[in-house]
Scaffold this active site. Sequence first.
Site, PDB file in Angstrom:
ATOM      1  N   HIS A   1      31.247 -27.957  15.756  1.00  0.00           N
ATOM      2  CA  HIS A   1      29.874 -28.442  15.611  1.00  0.00           C
ATOM      3  C   HIS A   1      29.189 -28.584  16.966  1.00  0.00           C
ATOM      4  CE1 HIS A   1      26.494 -30.311  13.675  1.00  0.00           C
ATOM      5  NE2 HIS A   1      26.691 -31.488  14.241  1.00  0.00           N
TER       6      HIS A   1
ATOM      7  N   ASP B   1      24.477 -27.317  10.636  1.00  0.00           N
ATOM      8  CA  ASP B   1      24.641 -25.920  11.052  1.00  0.00           C
ATOM      9  C   ASP B   1      24.390 -24.979   9.868  1.00  0.00           C
ATOM     10  OD1 ASP B   1      25.420 -26.829  13.608  1.00  0.00           O
ATOM     11  OD2 ASP B   1      27.483 -27.076  12.915  1.00  0.00           O
TER      12      ASP B   1
END
Length: 356
Positions: free
Chosen positions: A220, A193
């Site tokens: 996530h 990310d």
Amino acid sequence: MQNSDGTSQRVARIAAHLNPPSSQMEEAKLLHGSNCRSRGGSSGFRVAVLGASGGIGQPLAMLMKLNPLVSVLHLYDVVNTPGVAADISHMNTGAVVRGFLGQQQLESALTGMDLVVIPAGVPRKPGMTRDDLFNINAGIVRTLCEGIAKSCPRAIVNLISNPVNSTVPIAAGVFKKAGTYDPKRLLGVTTLDVVRANTFVAEVLGIDPREINVPVVGGHAGVTILPLLSQVKPPCSFTSEEIRYLTDRIQNGGTEVVEAKAGAGSATLSMAFAASKFADACLRGLRGDADVIECSFVDSQVTELPFFASKVRLGRNGIDEIYSLGPLTEYERAGLEKAKKELAESIQKGITFINK
């Protein structure tokens, strides 16, 4: 000219790198023998990759072989690891590579490891529900973590297997049941990310992505991924339209890759890159380097949730410090509330699985 005994010893040493011992007795003889090279070709750390034959595992194993901080690299999977280990072992870098195949060799793969990286799991297939996928990967993570608790309870664990928002609580539950849980040593890998955020922000700004650092907090998956664009370093400003565009693209980066691959896979190469970057940070922390700071999904008191991704400082024992979120914009505060709602459900799903 080398005598036949010397030649035999050399052949045996080479074979030992590729064919793991079948028993603990053989393991002990191999690790402590006078001619042993499996301590590593250079000083460094012992690293295991669990799930090393998969789409993430293979490129990750290759990247770990390139890391000068790795002296011994153990590759474990239920299929194909002898071939992967043989292939990667031919790279002329310092790490000694050994392959381990199947459940019966998990203990040998893990014994003595400093860092264990887990990309193991199955991708979602046609006709498979998300619950089907969760149950399979949750079971895999549970089995592997039971092995870690038994064979290397003091290792730093980097957990990649999805859904990370649920598998990290599962791993914590396994370690708690085994009496080995140290929250400083269990880290969910959310680095992809951050890597995406750095790349996408750099595209908007027209600069080198290596010069950008975007903190990404929360979890996530989807809306649990919260890039803090107000805290980008070096400091910069965005229009409200750019903030919405960047936040949406970072949250849906995985879908972007899946759609581009048109059913042929998901984000494996960029995930391997991100995982190797995070593993390297953990190894630098173990070495004692100062100010090694990364984002990770960990046991946390930053919010009311038991697990949360935020910036952490890594050290010789894993996590040395967990940082607070800092000042947030109104847009980020609204995003945080959305993230926490979904994250709470995912965490509870993992806790329920391990306690049933």
